[in-house]
Design a protein around this motif. Structure first.
Motif, PDB file in Angstrom:
ATOM      1  N   LYS A 147     -14.357 -92.705 -16.585  1.00 50.90           N
ATOM      2  CA  LYS A 147     -12.981 -92.270 -16.367  1.00 50.90           C
ATOM      3  C   LYS A 147     -12.820 -90.781 -16.706  1.00 50.90           C
ATOM      4  CE  LYS A 147      -8.668 -93.421 -15.549  1.00 50.90           C
ATOM      5  NZ  LYS A 147      -8.216 -93.713 -14.218  1.00 50.90           N
ATOM      6  N   GLN A 148     -13.472 -90.368 -17.778  1.00 54.68           N
ATOM      7  CA  GLN A 148     -13.406 -88.973 -18.195  1.00 54.68           C
ATOM      8  C   GLN A 148     -14.000 -88.056 -17.135  1.00 54.68           C
ATOM      9  OE1 GLN A 148     -15.161 -88.653 -22.049  1.00 54.68           O
ATOM     10  NE2 GLN A 148     -13.597 -87.259 -22.779  1.00 54.68           N
TER      11      GLN A 148
ATOM     12  N   GLU B 290      -9.582 -82.163 -12.213  1.00 50.52           N
ATOM     13  CA  GLU B 290      -9.190 -80.868 -12.775  1.00 50.52           C
ATOM     14  C   GLU B 290     -10.010 -79.735 -12.151  1.00 50.52           C
ATOM     15  OE1 GLU B 290      -8.878 -78.715 -17.162  1.00 50.52           O
ATOM     16  OE2 GLU B 290      -9.024 -80.904 -17.049  1.00 50.52           O
ATOM     17  N   GLU B 291     -11.288 -80.007 -11.930  1.00 48.81           N
ATOM     18  CA  GLU B 291     -12.169 -79.018 -11.306  1.00 48.81           C
ATOM     19  C   GLU B 291     -11.686 -78.684  -9.888  1.00 48.81           C
ATOM     20  OE1 GLU B 291     -16.942 -78.417 -10.884  1.00 48.81           O
ATOM     21  OE2 GLU B 291     -16.141 -80.394 -10.335  1.00 48.81           O
ATOM     22  N   GLN B 292     -11.302 -79.693  -9.120  1.00 50.75           N
ATOM     23  CA  GLN B 292     -10.808 -79.470  -7.766  1.00 50.75           C
ATOM     24  C   GLN B 292      -9.534 -78.624  -7.775  1.00 50.75           C
ATOM     25  OE1 GLN B 292     -10.393 -83.469  -6.332  1.00 50.75           O
ATOM     26  NE2 GLN B 292     -12.500 -83.557  -5.547  1.00 50.75           N
TER      27      GLN B 292
ATOM     28  N   LYS C 269     -22.444 -82.587 -19.969  1.00 45.90           N
ATOM     29  CA  LYS C 269     -22.538 -83.264 -21.262  1.00 45.90           C
ATOM     30  C   LYS C 269     -22.269 -84.763 -21.087  1.00 45.90           C
ATOM     31  CE  LYS C 269     -19.651 -82.883 -24.986  1.00 45.90           C
ATOM     32  NZ  LYS C 269     -18.848 -82.160 -25.973  1.00 45.90           N
ATOM     33  N   LEU C 270     -21.271 -85.133 -20.326  1.00 47.11           N
ATOM     34  CA  LEU C 270     -20.954 -86.541 -20.087  1.00 47.11           C
ATOM     35  C   LEU C 270     -22.087 -87.249 -19.347  1.00 47.11           C
ATOM     36  CD1 LEU C 270     -17.190 -86.527 -19.036  1.00 47.11           C
ATOM     37  CD2 LEU C 270     -18.176 -87.586 -21.056  1.00 47.11           C
ATOM     38  N   LEU C 271     -22.642 -86.550 -18.352  1.00 47.40           N
ATOM     39  CA  LEU C 271     -23.740 -87.150 -17.589  1.00 47.40           C
ATOM     40  C   LEU C 271     -24.964 -87.377 -18.460  1.00 47.40           C
ATOM     41  CD1 LEU C 271     -23.365 -85.221 -14.218  1.00 47.40           C
ATOM     42  CD2 LEU C 271     -22.824 -87.631 -14.664  1.00 47.40           C
TER      43      LEU C 271
ATOM     44  N   GLU D 159     -16.229 -73.136 -15.649  1.00 48.59           N
ATOM     45  CA  GLU D 159     -17.483 -73.206 -16.391  1.00 48.59           C
ATOM     46  C   GLU D 159     -17.390 -74.217 -17.528  1.00 48.59           C
ATOM     47  OE1 GLU D 159     -18.835 -69.370 -17.720  1.00 48.59           O
ATOM     48  OE2 GLU D 159     -18.858 -68.573 -15.685  1.00 48.59           O
ATOM     49  N   ASP D 160     -16.240 -74.225 -18.211  1.00 44.42           N
ATOM     50  CA  ASP D 160     -16.044 -75.196 -19.294  1.00 44.42           C
ATOM     51  C   ASP D 160     -16.095 -76.630 -18.765  1.00 44.42           C
ATOM     52  OD1 ASP D 160     -15.772 -73.075 -21.045  1.00 44.42           O
ATOM     53  OD2 ASP D 160     -13.570 -73.196 -21.138  1.00 44.42           O
ATOM     54  N   ILE D 161     -15.464 -76.858 -17.637  1.00 46.35           N
ATOM     55  CA  ILE D 161     -15.468 -78.194 -17.044  1.00 46.35           C
ATOM     56  C   ILE D 161     -16.879 -78.586 -16.630  1.00 46.35           C
ATOM     57  CG2 ILE D 161     -14.732 -79.505 -15.000  1.00 46.35           C
ATOM     58  CD1 ILE D 161     -12.001 -78.145 -15.292  1.00 46.35           C
ATOM     59  N   ASP D 162     -17.581 -77.648 -16.045  1.00 46.02           N
ATOM     60  CA  ASP D 162     -18.964 -77.916 -15.635  1.00 46.02           C
ATOM     61  C   ASP D 162     -19.807 -78.309 -16.846  1.00 46.02           C
ATOM     62  OD1 ASP D 162     -20.962 -78.031 -13.576  1.00 46.02           O
ATOM     63  OD2 ASP D 162     -21.804 -76.176 -14.419  1.00 46.02           O
ATOM     64  N   TYR D 163     -19.612 -77.611 -17.938  1.00 48.49           N
ATOM     65  CA  TYR D 163     -20.339 -77.929 -19.174  1.00 48.49           C
ATOM     66  C   TYR D 163     -19.989 -79.345 -19.647  1.00 48.49           C
ATOM     67  CZ  TYR D 163     -21.548 -77.969 -24.110  1.00 48.49           C
ATOM     68  OH  TYR D 163     -22.044 -78.329 -25.338  1.00 48.49           O
TER      69      TYR D 163
END
Length: 117
Positions: A2-3, A10-12, A107-109, A99-103
């Motif tokens: 879900k996260q 948010e990225e989109q 991390k989640l993956l 970049e923060d979202i990508d990080y």
């Protein structure tokens, strides 16, 4: 999971915002370039008038006209440069957020991969 979906949404949104800002940035740049071209042409025209004013002893009128023209032109260019700078700063902030979202996504993956093993 879900996260991850929340982060992707948010990225989109941020990517859409970044694209919008980039378009505005291009538009301001085009306006600035167009204004600078018109400014050059107008200055050339006024310089040609200078000869006529001096010939008719109207030099002080011409000088005051040129001073006012230069002052107003500088103001307009300053505003365009401020707009350009503000858009650049906004775009940088959005890119930093991306970049923060990508990080966070990476991390989640990684966490999901370690939990599956």
């Amino acid at each position: 999971m879900k996260q991850l979906e929340i982060l992707q949404k948010e990225e989109q949104q941020l990517q859409s915002k970044e694209e919008s800002i980039a378009n505005e940035e291009k538009q301001v740049r085009r306006i600035k370039e167009s204004y600078e071209q018109h400014l050059h042409e107008a200055r050339h025209f006024l310089d040609n008038l200078c000869y006529l004013f001096h010939k008719n002893e109207q030099g002080t009128f011409y000088q005051s006209l040129m001073d006012e023209y230069s002052q107003e032109s500088r103001k307009i260019l300053e505003h365009l440069e401020i707009d350009e700078t503000e858009l650049h700063d906004q775009k940088k902030r959005v890119l930093d957020q991306l970049e923060d979202i990508d990080y966070e996504k990476r991390k989640l993956l990684v966490e999901e991969d370690t939990n599956e093993c």
